[in-house]
Design a protein around this motif. Structure first.
Motif, PDB file in Angstrom:
ATOM      1  N   THR A  80     -65.620  78.651 -31.788  1.00  0.00           N
ATOM      2  CA  THR A  80     -65.081  80.110 -31.921  1.00  0.00           C
ATOM      3  C   THR A  80     -65.902  80.989 -31.330  1.00  0.00           C
ATOM      4  N   ALA A  81     -66.854  80.710 -30.724  1.00  0.00           N
ATOM      5  CA  ALA A  81     -67.815  81.589 -29.804  1.00  0.00           C
ATOM      6  C   ALA A  81     -67.186  82.153 -29.175  1.00  0.00           C
ATOM      7  N   THR A  82     -67.773  83.196 -28.401  1.00  0.00           N
ATOM      8  CA  THR A  82     -67.032  84.312 -26.935  1.00  0.00           C
ATOM      9  C   THR A  82     -67.332  83.593 -25.882  1.00  0.00           C
ATOM     10  N   ASP A  83     -66.772  84.008 -24.958  1.00  0.00           N
ATOM     11  CA  ASP A  83     -66.985  83.411 -23.608  1.00  0.00           C
ATOM     12  C   ASP A  83     -68.365  83.358 -23.294  1.00  0.00           C
ATOM     13  N   GLN A  84     -68.863  84.577 -23.400  1.00  0.00           N
ATOM     14  CA  GLN A  84     -70.263  85.024 -23.289  1.00  0.00           C
ATOM     15  C   GLN A  84     -71.253  83.902 -24.076  1.00  0.00           C
ATOM     16  N   GLN A  85     -71.042  83.858 -24.988  1.00  0.00           N
ATOM     17  CA  GLN A  85     -71.856  82.949 -25.771  1.00  0.00           C
ATOM     18  C   GLN A  85     -71.802  81.386 -25.030  1.00  0.00           C
ATOM     19  N   ILE A  86     -70.609  80.951 -25.011  1.00  0.00           N
ATOM     20  CA  ILE A  86     -70.597  79.871 -24.109  1.00  0.00           C
ATOM     21  C   ILE A  86     -71.267  79.669 -22.862  1.00  0.00           C
ATOM     22  N   TRP A  87     -70.954  80.796 -22.139  1.00  0.00           N
ATOM     23  CA  TRP A  87     -71.633  80.977 -20.814  1.00  0.00           C
ATOM     24  C   TRP A  87     -73.199  80.818 -20.695  1.00  0.00           C
ATOM     25  N   ASP A  88     -73.744  81.566 -21.814  1.00  0.00           N
ATOM     26  CA  ASP A  88     -75.188  81.673 -22.232  1.00  0.00           C
ATOM     27  C   ASP A  88     -75.668  80.112 -22.430  1.00  0.00           C
ATOM     28  N   GLU A  89     -74.778  79.532 -23.326  1.00  0.00           N
ATOM     29  CA  GLU A  89     -75.192  78.231 -23.636  1.00  0.00           C
ATOM     30  C   GLU A  89     -75.257  77.245 -22.398  1.00  0.00           C
ATOM     31  N   ALA A  90     -74.448  77.223 -21.740  1.00  0.00           N
ATOM     32  CA  ALA A  90     -74.163  76.462 -20.212  1.00  0.00           C
ATOM     33  C   ALA A  90     -75.443  76.851 -19.610  1.00  0.00           C
ATOM     34  N   VAL A  91     -75.852  78.005 -19.479  1.00  0.00           N
ATOM     35  CA  VAL A  91     -77.068  78.532 -18.410  1.00  0.00           C
ATOM     36  C   VAL A  91     -78.226  78.009 -19.234  1.00  0.00           C
ATOM     37  N   SER A  92     -78.342  78.084 -20.707  1.00  0.00           N
ATOM     38  CA  SER A  92     -79.479  77.650 -21.208  1.00  0.00           C
ATOM     39  C   SER A  92     -79.787  76.357 -20.945  1.00  0.00           C
ATOM     40  N   ARG A  93     -78.834  75.356 -21.085  1.00  0.00           N
ATOM     41  CA  ARG A  93     -78.774  74.053 -21.048  1.00  0.00           C
ATOM     42  C   ARG A  93     -78.834  73.370 -19.572  1.00  0.00           C
ATOM     43  N   SER A  94     -78.530  74.340 -18.690  1.00  0.00           N
ATOM     44  CA  SER A  94     -78.284  73.960 -17.144  1.00  0.00           C
ATOM     45  C   SER A  94     -77.097  72.889 -17.035  1.00  0.00           C
ATOM     46  N   ALA A  95     -76.002  73.254 -17.884  1.00  0.00           N
ATOM     47  CA  ALA A  95     -75.013  72.451 -17.899  1.00  0.00           C
ATOM     48  C   ALA A  95     -73.797  72.950 -16.851  1.00  0.00           C
ATOM     49  N   VAL A  96     -73.011  71.935 -16.640  1.00  0.00           N
ATOM     50  CA  VAL A  96     -71.622  72.272 -15.903  1.00  0.00           C
ATOM     51  C   VAL A  96     -70.683  72.497 -16.858  1.00  0.00           C
ATOM     52  N   LEU A  97     -70.222  73.663 -16.839  1.00  0.00           N
ATOM     53  CA  LEU A  97     -69.073  73.947 -17.859  1.00  0.00           C
ATOM     54  C   LEU A  97     -67.722  73.579 -17.546  1.00  0.00           C
ATOM     55  N   VAL A  98     -67.173  72.849 -18.535  1.00  0.00           N
ATOM     56  CA  VAL A  98     -65.951  72.180 -18.221  1.00  0.00           C
ATOM     57  C   VAL A  98     -64.797  72.836 -19.005  1.00  0.00           C
ATOM     58  N   THR A  99     -63.823  73.525 -18.576  1.00  0.00           N
ATOM     59  CA  THR A  99     -63.158  74.137 -19.010  1.00  0.00           C
ATOM     60  C   THR A  99     -61.743  74.337 -18.602  1.00  0.00           C
ATOM     61  N   LYS A 100     -60.694  74.761 -19.309  1.00  0.00           N
ATOM     62  CA  LYS A 100     -59.249  74.972 -18.828  1.00  0.00           C
ATOM     63  C   LYS A 100     -59.227  76.921 -18.560  1.00  0.00           C
TER      64      LYS A 100
END
Length: 121
Positions: A34-54
């Protein structure tokens, strides 16, 4: 390569990616469903992850910023989870190659992955 899978995609995608030799985590597994887009974005950045999304918003956000995670934007329309996962796995070599080339937004349209560099406006 680590994939962070957004909420509108099935958790079974994480299992499938892991089975294909990729590291993956679903937002539900890290209490971000239920996180905001910004929280998910920040998590992807902190993990150096590819963000998979629709969610198109992430590709727009990435286009507006000079840095951030690679976005794998899934644009295959309505389909069952099994078919969706099969399409992603079939495209995995193209997706990986696009990430390695430094593409910032990779669109999975139908059966084909199309990458693009971020463009400044």
């Amino acid at each position: 390569m680590l994939f962070l899978v957004d909420a509108q995609l099935p958790p079974s995608l994480v299992e499938a990616l892991s089975g294909a030799g990729c590291a993956a985590v679903h937002v539900a597994d890290i209490d971000l469903v239920t996180a905001t887009d910004q929280q998910i974005w920040d998590e992807a950045v902190s993990r150096s992850a590819v963000l998979v999304t629709k969610d198109r918003d992430f590709s727009l956000l990435r286009a507006a910023k000079s840095d951030g995670p690679v976005i794998l934007w899934i644009r295959v329309g309505n389909t069952d989870n099994r078919s969706l996962i099969a399409k992603i796995l079939r495209s995995l070599p193209e997706i990986t190659a696009a990430v390695e080339r430094g593409e910032t937004v990779i669109e999975l349209v139908g059966l084909q992955a199309v990458g693009r560099q971020q463009r400044s406006v």
